[in-house]
Design a protein around this motif. Structure first.
Motif, short mmCIF file in Angstrom:
data_model
loop_
_atom_site.label_atom_id
_atom_site.label_comp_id
_atom_site.label_asym_id
_atom_site.label_seq_id
_atom_site.Cartn_x
_atom_site.Cartn_y
_atom_site.Cartn_z
N GLN A 83 0.86 -1.18 0.00
CA GLN A 83 0.00 0.00 0.00
C GLN A 83 0.90 1.23 0.00
N LEU A 84 0.71 2.13 -0.98
CA LEU A 84 1.56 3.33 -1.10
C LEU A 84 0.71 4.59 -1.15
N PRO A 85 1.15 5.66 -0.48
CA PRO A 85 0.47 6.95 -0.64
C PRO A 85 0.85 7.57 -1.99
N PRO A 86 0.12 8.62 -2.41
CA PRO A 86 0.39 9.23 -3.72
C PRO A 86 1.86 9.62 -3.87
N GLY A 87 2.44 9.22 -4.99
CA GLY A 87 3.80 9.63 -5.33
C GLY A 87 4.91 8.86 -4.63
N ALA A 88 4.57 7.93 -3.75
CA ALA A 88 5.62 7.21 -3.01
C ALA A 88 6.38 6.26 -3.92
N ARG A 89 7.68 6.16 -3.67
CA ARG A 89 8.54 5.25 -4.44
C ARG A 89 8.77 4.00 -3.61
N TYR A 90 8.77 2.84 -4.27
CA TYR A 90 8.93 1.56 -3.57
C TYR A 90 9.90 0.69 -4.34
N ARG A 91 10.83 0.06 -3.59
CA ARG A 91 11.80 -0.85 -4.21
C ARG A 91 11.76 -2.17 -3.49
N GLN A 92 11.92 -3.25 -4.25
CA GLN A 92 11.99 -4.59 -3.65
C GLN A 92 12.93 -5.45 -4.51
N PRO A 93 13.99 -6.00 -3.88
CA PRO A 93 14.81 -6.94 -4.64
C PRO A 93 14.07 -8.24 -4.89
N VAL A 94 14.27 -8.83 -6.06
CA VAL A 94 13.70 -10.15 -6.37
C VAL A 94 14.79 -10.97 -7.06
N ASP A 95 14.65 -12.28 -6.99
CA ASP A 95 15.60 -13.13 -7.69
C ASP A 95 15.56 -12.78 -9.19
N PRO A 96 16.73 -12.48 -9.80
CA PRO A 96 16.72 -12.01 -11.19
C PRO A 96 16.07 -12.98 -12.18
N GLY A 97 16.15 -14.27 -11.89
CA GLY A 97 15.60 -15.25 -12.83
C GLY A 97 14.17 -15.66 -12.55
N HIS A 98 13.57 -15.14 -11.49
CA HIS A 98 12.19 -15.51 -11.20
C HIS A 98 11.23 -14.71 -12.06
N ASN A 99 10.12 -15.32 -12.40
CA ASN A 99 9.07 -14.58 -13.10
C ASN A 99 8.32 -13.72 -12.08
N ALA A 100 7.95 -12.51 -12.49
CA ALA A 100 7.30 -11.59 -11.56
C ALA A 100 6.21 -10.79 -12.26
N PHE A 101 5.15 -10.49 -11.49
CA PHE A 101 4.12 -9.59 -11.99
C PHE A 101 3.52 -8.79 -10.84
N ILE A 102 2.86 -7.71 -11.23
CA ILE A 102 2.18 -6.83 -10.27
C ILE A 102 0.72 -6.80 -10.63
N TYR A 103 -0.16 -6.93 -9.61
CA TYR A 103 -1.59 -6.74 -9.85
C TYR A 103 -2.02 -5.51 -9.06
N ALA A 104 -2.40 -4.45 -9.78
CA ALA A 104 -2.85 -3.21 -9.13
C ALA A 104 -4.34 -3.34 -8.85
N TYR A 105 -4.72 -3.29 -7.57
CA TYR A 105 -6.16 -3.41 -7.30
C TYR A 105 -6.80 -2.11 -6.84
N GLU A 106 -5.98 -1.10 -6.55
CA GLU A 106 -6.52 0.25 -6.30
C GLU A 106 -5.48 1.25 -6.78
N GLY A 107 -5.92 2.30 -7.46
CA GLY A 107 -5.00 3.34 -7.90
C GLY A 107 -4.18 2.91 -9.10
N SER A 108 -3.03 3.52 -9.27
CA SER A 108 -2.19 3.23 -10.43
C SER A 108 -0.73 3.37 -10.05
N LEU A 109 0.14 2.89 -10.93
CA LEU A 109 1.57 2.83 -10.67
C LEU A 109 2.34 3.20 -11.93
N ALA A 110 3.55 3.72 -11.74
CA ALA A 110 4.52 3.80 -12.83
C ALA A 110 5.62 2.81 -12.49
N ILE A 111 5.98 1.95 -13.46
CA ILE A 111 6.88 0.82 -13.18
C ILE A 111 8.21 0.99 -13.91
#
Ligand code: FE2
Length: 303
Positions: free
Chosen positions: A200-228
């Protein structure tokens, strides 16, 4: 009945510091399942919308009891895991192993169908909001016929970490990084090594998360919007954004803030043959699943 085979992603040339970009958007498709529960499906609309090892993601969201009261009466699964995460509402799970679980707001049910489970998920509310997600994660071939398992995870067992840039991350599976701290979730040690975060992020907040480089990843936005990613490609509400390979996920919340799921896991690279609630590696194994279910072998002791 459909067949696909995907090779495991090559990670040799993927940097641990590379920031993932938004590669593909899968818009939510209105559909229904069970006895007519209304859903919005992103992954799993067809074989071209899976992301190994993720088979399906449904969001159920309604303030109208007519959309959910019929629930999901008894039905089988074989060969994969189902993860139900309730945001709002109350459903009761029952299965042939004798498990009874109350899925209340903020709780998670992690069910390993393995060689076979028959279960139901029925609403325990006559009105109000019902909202949550069901995710299907594939099992590797050697684990598809293991005994079924079931785990109820109450909200008190799901860590919530505050983020320095504002907002929070809930850790359902795998380990999150929150301001340099490692925050492990209750689900660890699976072959697919899933990361399941609710951010959950407030407007304009930046978020970082390391993930295993070879893993498949996706984001499901269920409220608001994001720039990726570095190029800031937008992801709007009720859509799944499939990410490129890379060791870092970086997003910025839109003007209304954002609530989203971040999911990553190790791809299996095995053939997928799905027939409804059975997901195996070959057509013969699907025929065996149907025969076993019809003969009642899912619910016999030792089955
Ligand atoms: Fe189910």
């Amino acid at each position: 009945m459909t067949t696909t085979a995907r090779g495991a992603a090559s990670v040799s040339n993927v940097s641990k510091t590379a920031t993932r970009t938004l590669q593909r958007v899968i818009q939510g498709l209105a559909t229904s399942d069970g006895a007519g529960v209304k859903l919005r499906r992103t992954l799993g609309q067809g074989q071209g919308t899976r992301l190994d090892p993720f088979l399906m993601l449904d969001e159920f969201f309604s303030d109208n009891p007519g959309d959910y009261l019929a629930g999901f009466p008894a039905h089988p699964h074989r060969g994969f895991e189902t993860v139900t995460y309730m945001l709002d509402g109350h459903m009761q799970h029952q299965d042939h192993l004798g498990n009874v679980g109350e899925l209340t707001s903020g709780s998670v049910q992690w069910m390993t169908a393995g060689r076979g489970i028959v279960h139901s998920e029925m609403p325990q509310q006559a009105d109000g909001r019902m909202r949550g997600f069901q995710l299907w994660i594939n099992l590797p071939a050697r684990e598809k016929m293991k005994p079924a398992g079931y785990r109820d995870i109450p909200p008190s067992d799901i860590p919530v970490a505050a983020l320095a840039g504002g907002g929070t991350v809930k850790v359902i599976a795998g380990t999150a990084e929150a301001d340099g701290r490692q925050v492990p979730g209750p689900i660890q040690g699976l072959t697919t090594e899933p990361l399941y975060l609710d951010v959950q992020l407030p407007p304009g907040a930046r978020y970082r998360q390391p993930v295993d480089p070879g893993h498949n990843a996706f984001i499901y936005a269920y409220e608001g919007s994001l720039a990726i990613g570095a190029d800031g490609r937008p992801l709007k509400e009720r859509a799944a954004g499939v990410l490129s390979p890379g060791g870092q996920v970086e997003v910025v919340a839109g003007a209304q803030g954002a609530r989203f799921l971040l999911l990553a896991a190790r791809p299996l690279g095995e053939p997928v043959v799905q027939y409804g609630p059975f997901v195996m590696n070959t057509v013969e194994e699907i025929e065996q699943a149907i025969a076993d279910f019809q003969a009642g072998r899912f619910t016999q002791s030792g089955a």
